[in-house]
Design a protein around this motif. Sequence first.
Motif, PDB file in Angstrom:
ATOM      1  N   TYR A 185       0.837  -1.204   0.000  1.00 46.51           N
ATOM      2  CA  TYR A 185       0.000   0.000   0.000  1.00 46.51           C
ATOM      3  C   TYR A 185       0.868   1.249   0.000  1.00 46.51           C
ATOM      4  O   TYR A 185       1.939   1.284   0.612  1.00 46.51           O
ATOM      5  CB  TYR A 185      -0.893  -0.006   1.240  1.00 46.51           C
ATOM      6  N   GLY A 186       0.424   2.284  -0.697  1.00 44.77           N
ATOM      7  CA  GLY A 186       1.137   3.553  -0.703  1.00 44.77           C
ATOM      8  C   GLY A 186       0.343   4.595  -1.457  1.00 44.77           C
ATOM      9  O   GLY A 186      -0.821   4.391  -1.814  1.00 44.77           O
ATOM     10  N   GLY A 187       0.981   5.753  -1.696  1.00 43.18           N
ATOM     11  CA  GLY A 187       0.324   6.799  -2.446  1.00 43.18           C
ATOM     12  C   GLY A 187       0.786   8.178  -2.028  1.00 43.18           C
ATOM     13  O   GLY A 187       1.757   8.342  -1.278  1.00 43.18           O
ATOM     14  N   ASP A 188       0.084   9.188  -2.519  1.00 44.26           N
ATOM     15  CA  ASP A 188       0.350  10.588  -2.188  1.00 44.26           C
ATOM     16  C   ASP A 188      -0.793  11.109  -1.324  1.00 44.26           C
ATOM     17  O   ASP A 188      -1.975  10.922  -1.664  1.00 44.26           O
ATOM     18  CB  ASP A 188       0.466  11.432  -3.462  1.00 44.26           C
ATOM     19  N   SER A 235       3.551  -2.990   3.642  1.00 44.72           N
ATOM     20  CA  SER A 235       3.130  -4.318   3.185  1.00 44.72           C
ATOM     21  C   SER A 235       2.616  -5.170   4.339  1.00 44.72           C
ATOM     22  O   SER A 235       3.027  -5.005   5.490  1.00 44.72           O
ATOM     23  CB  SER A 235       4.296  -5.036   2.497  1.00 44.72           C
ATOM     24  N   ARG A 236       1.725  -6.094   3.992  1.00 43.94           N
ATOM     25  CA  ARG A 236       1.204  -7.078   4.939  1.00 43.94           C
ATOM     26  C   ARG A 236       1.015  -8.409   4.219  1.00 43.94           C
ATOM     27  O   ARG A 236       0.589  -8.465   3.068  1.00 43.94           O
ATOM     28  CB  ARG A 236      -0.146  -6.633   5.517  1.00 43.94           C
ATOM     29  N   ASN A 237       1.301  -9.495   4.946  1.00 44.07           N
ATOM     30  CA  ASN A 237       1.068 -10.831   4.417  1.00 44.07           C
ATOM     31  C   ASN A 237      -0.421 -11.042   4.193  1.00 44.07           C
ATOM     32  O   ASN A 237      -1.242 -10.619   5.010  1.00 44.07           O
ATOM     33  CB  ASN A 237       1.615 -11.877   5.399  1.00 44.07           C
ATOM     34  N   ALA A 238      -0.774 -11.681   3.089  1.00 48.30           N
ATOM     35  CA  ALA A 238      -2.183 -11.842   2.717  1.00 48.30           C
ATOM     36  C   ALA A 238      -2.621 -13.297   2.757  1.00 48.30           C
ATOM     37  O   ALA A 238      -3.506 -13.709   2.004  1.00 48.30           O
ATOM     38  CB  ALA A 238      -2.416 -11.263   1.318  1.00 48.30           C
ATOM     39  N   LEU A 239      -2.001 -14.094   3.649  1.00 53.11           N
ATOM     40  CA  LEU A 239      -2.341 -15.512   3.762  1.00 53.11           C
ATOM     41  C   LEU A 239      -2.596 -15.852   5.218  1.00 53.11           C
ATOM     42  O   LEU A 239      -1.711 -15.711   6.066  1.00 53.11           O
ATOM     43  CB  LEU A 239      -1.198 -16.368   3.211  1.00 53.11           C
ATOM     44  N   ASN A 240      -3.806 -16.302   5.507  1.00 52.83           N
ATOM     45  CA  ASN A 240      -4.180 -16.578   6.891  1.00 52.83           C
ATOM     46  C   ASN A 240      -3.366 -17.698   7.519  1.00 52.83           C
ATOM     47  O   ASN A 240      -3.020 -17.637   8.695  1.00 52.83           O
ATOM     48  CB  ASN A 240      -5.676 -16.931   6.966  1.00 52.83           C
ATOM     49  N   LYS A 241      -3.051 -18.736   6.738  1.00 54.11           N
ATOM     50  CA  LYS A 241      -2.414 -19.908   7.336  1.00 54.11           C
ATOM     51  C   LYS A 241      -0.921 -19.700   7.564  1.00 54.11           C
ATOM     52  O   LYS A 241      -0.275 -20.529   8.206  1.00 54.11           O
ATOM     53  CB  LYS A 241      -2.640 -21.141   6.464  1.00 54.11           C
ATOM     54  N   ILE A 256      -7.145  -5.528   5.797  1.00 51.55           N
ATOM     55  CA  ILE A 256      -5.905  -4.985   6.351  1.00 51.55           C
ATOM     56  C   ILE A 256      -5.769  -3.486   6.147  1.00 51.55           C
ATOM     57  O   ILE A 256      -4.832  -2.874   6.659  1.00 51.55           O
ATOM     58  CB  ILE A 256      -4.672  -5.690   5.739  1.00 51.55           C
ATOM     59  N   ALA A 257      -6.718  -2.872   5.423  1.00 50.46           N
ATOM     60  CA  ALA A 257      -6.643  -1.439   5.150  1.00 50.46           C
ATOM     61  C   ALA A 257      -6.580  -0.605   6.436  1.00 50.46           C
ATOM     62  O   ALA A 257      -5.759   0.317   6.532  1.00 50.46           O
ATOM     63  CB  ALA A 257      -7.814  -1.004   4.275  1.00 50.46           C
ATOM     64  N   GLU A 292      -5.353  -1.282   9.371  1.00 51.37           N
ATOM     65  CA  GLU A 292      -4.036  -1.440   9.983  1.00 51.37           C
ATOM     66  C   GLU A 292      -2.963  -0.659   9.222  1.00 51.37           C
ATOM     67  O   GLU A 292      -2.129   0.036   9.813  1.00 51.37           O
ATOM     68  CB  GLU A 292      -3.682  -2.927  10.028  1.00 51.37           C
ATOM     69  N   LEU A 293      -2.983  -0.758   7.888  1.00 54.36           N
ATOM     70  CA  LEU A 293      -1.990  -0.061   7.082  1.00 54.36           C
ATOM     71  C   LEU A 293      -2.204   1.449   7.111  1.00 54.36           C
ATOM     72  O   LEU A 293      -1.236   2.223   7.128  1.00 54.36           O
ATOM     73  CB  LEU A 293      -2.024  -0.574   5.645  1.00 54.36           C
ATOM     74  N   LYS A 294      -3.453   1.890   7.110  1.00 56.67           N
ATOM     75  CA  LYS A 294      -3.724   3.330   7.149  1.00 56.67           C
ATOM     76  C   LYS A 294      -3.339   3.922   8.503  1.00 56.67           C
ATOM     77  O   LYS A 294      -2.918   5.084   8.584  1.00 56.67           O
ATOM     78  CB  LYS A 294      -5.191   3.589   6.825  1.00 56.67           C
ATOM     79  N   LYS A 295      -3.462   3.139   9.560  1.00 55.24           N
ATOM     80  CA  LYS A 295      -3.009   3.600  10.870  1.00 55.24           C
ATOM     81  C   LYS A 295      -1.490   3.745  10.876  1.00 55.24           C
ATOM     82  O   LYS A 295      -0.946   4.710  11.440  1.00 55.24           O
ATOM     83  CB  LYS A 295      -3.455   2.609  11.954  1.00 55.24           C
ATOM     84  N   GLU A 296      -0.790   2.804  10.253  1.00 52.15           N
ATOM     85  CA  GLU A 296       0.665   2.904  10.138  1.00 52.15           C
ATOM     86  C   GLU A 296       1.056   4.114   9.295  1.00 52.15           C
ATOM     87  O   GLU A 296       2.015   4.830   9.615  1.00 52.15           O
ATOM     88  CB  GLU A 296       1.225   1.628   9.509  1.00 52.15           C
ATOM     89  N   LEU A 297       0.311   4.354   8.230  1.00 50.76           N
ATOM     90  CA  LEU A 297       0.560   5.521   7.381  1.00 50.76           C
ATOM     91  C   LEU A 297       0.380   6.810   8.177  1.00 50.76           C
ATOM     92  O   LEU A 297       1.196   7.741   8.084  1.00 50.76           O
ATOM     93  CB  LEU A 297      -0.395   5.501   6.193  1.00 50.76           C
ATOM     94  N   GLU A 298      -0.676   6.885   8.993  1.00 48.17           N
ATOM     95  CA  GLU A 298      -0.927   8.086   9.785  1.00 48.17           C
ATOM     96  C   GLU A 298       0.207   8.326  10.782  1.00 48.17           C
ATOM     97  O   GLU A 298       0.622   9.476  11.003  1.00 48.17           O
ATOM     98  CB  GLU A 298      -2.256   7.949  10.528  1.00 48.17           C
ATOM     99  N   THR A 299       0.726   7.255  11.374  1.00 52.44           N
ATOM    100  CA  THR A 299       1.844   7.388  12.307  1.00 52.44           C
ATOM    101  C   THR A 299       3.075   7.958  11.606  1.00 52.44           C
ATOM    102  O   THR A 299       3.778   8.826  12.149  1.00 52.44           O
ATOM    103  CB  THR A 299       2.176   6.020  12.931  1.00 52.44           C
ATOM    104  N   MET A 300       3.338   7.477  10.387  1.00 49.18           N
ATOM    105  CA  MET A 300       4.481   7.974   9.630  1.00 49.18           C
ATOM    106  C   MET A 300       4.295   9.442   9.250  1.00 49.18           C
ATOM    107  O   MET A 300       5.223  10.254   9.352  1.00 49.18           O
ATOM    108  CB  MET A 300       4.685   7.126   8.377  1.00 49.18           C
ATOM    109  N   ALA A 301       3.076   9.795   8.818  1.00 48.51           N
ATOM    110  CA  ALA A 301       2.801  11.175   8.428  1.00 48.51           C
ATOM    111  C   ALA A 301       2.897  12.117   9.629  1.00 48.51           C
ATOM    112  O   ALA A 301       3.422  13.226   9.529  1.00 48.51           O
ATOM    113  CB  ALA A 301       1.419  11.266   7.795  1.00 48.51           C
TER     114      ALA A 301
END
Length: 370
Positions: free
Chosen positions: A175-178, A220-226, A266-267, A269-278
């Motif tokens: 995930y990423g972007g501007d 990035s995040r793993n996309a496999l439950n097992k 997972i969106a 979780e990743l957006k929360k990480e993005l907010e922390t970085m910003a």
Amino acid sequence: MEVITYKCPNCGGDLTFDPVSGKYKCEYCLSSFTQEEMEKANPKAAEALHRENEDDAGRQETSDAQNGTDTAQTQDETAQGEAVVYTCPNCGAEIVTDATTAATYCFYCHNPVVLSGRLSGEYMPDFVLPFKISKEQAIEKFLSFTRKKHFIPKDFFEKSQVQKMTGVYFPYWIYGGDFETDYMARGRKVRVWQTGDVEYTETSIYDVRREGEVRVDGLSRNALNKADRDLIECVQPYRLEEMQPFSMGYLSGFQAEKRDIEQQQIAPELKKELETMARGAMRNEANEYISLEQEKMNLSPKQENWRYVLFPVWTLTYPGKDGKVYYYAMNGQTGTINGDFPYERKRALLTSAVSALLVLIVMLIGGYFA
């Protein structure tokens, strides 16, 4: 669903991707081919993938006769709980997989096969990070690393155990972007000075606001439950600049899994990480303040980018005598290692006892001569 194999145009042997050369190698006549040469020699594999993509777009899936020796239509596909059975196009044996397996080996003839339907349509990866480390190199790195560990069982290093190391492509979301940021906080500045014997302290409070743009890529995040997510995540990071447009050929000779975790799961979780970085970036822009409190930040996407990618991992499992299964993983691109290793408690205790006894003997001898 079609079972795809890639064949050598010189001898008809199986082609597998060679991480060292980056080409496709025949284990029989030792010929090697570029991706373009491999695809040209195996046109039916591309046709099978294209056909399944059309079917996923709404066309009825065909179940006609086989299309030749290079690709074979599944003759027996039956769901058995999580297991699915396919027919090996090389020897006719049944290949049993679970619901997420996309590439594997035939247990009987060891023919590498790709289950094309598992990675077609919406499950078609955007990119793949090809293996850079061969199995031989992975085993060498594994032995070099584990031999530095103490009190590991001897059978952990046996050839039959180490040869079980398997190269697996794991699915990931990137995930990423501007993004536009609007950051507000209360900033505090402190000025201290002394006049004569008196020390003065002045504290000033400011309303702080910072606006800007943040560009983020590679979350990035793993996309496999097992998958053992902690184990697999700990072999990161990967060099994402080496990603290649996805081709089924990269999977030949390895195992591969398709995703069973979607973006929306997972969106947050990743957006929360993005907010922390910003937030961290905006704090750096306001570093003239001794502290920042009552922070608020609005984050607005100008452009978001989701990519579905396969990452390479060498994996190994070891059934311990304590009943626990130990897992080991290595980044198939960089060689980063992570794992949980078995420990022989009896050997450790015996070694400690012998060491203590030797120390006691030395002390007694020293006292005797003194």
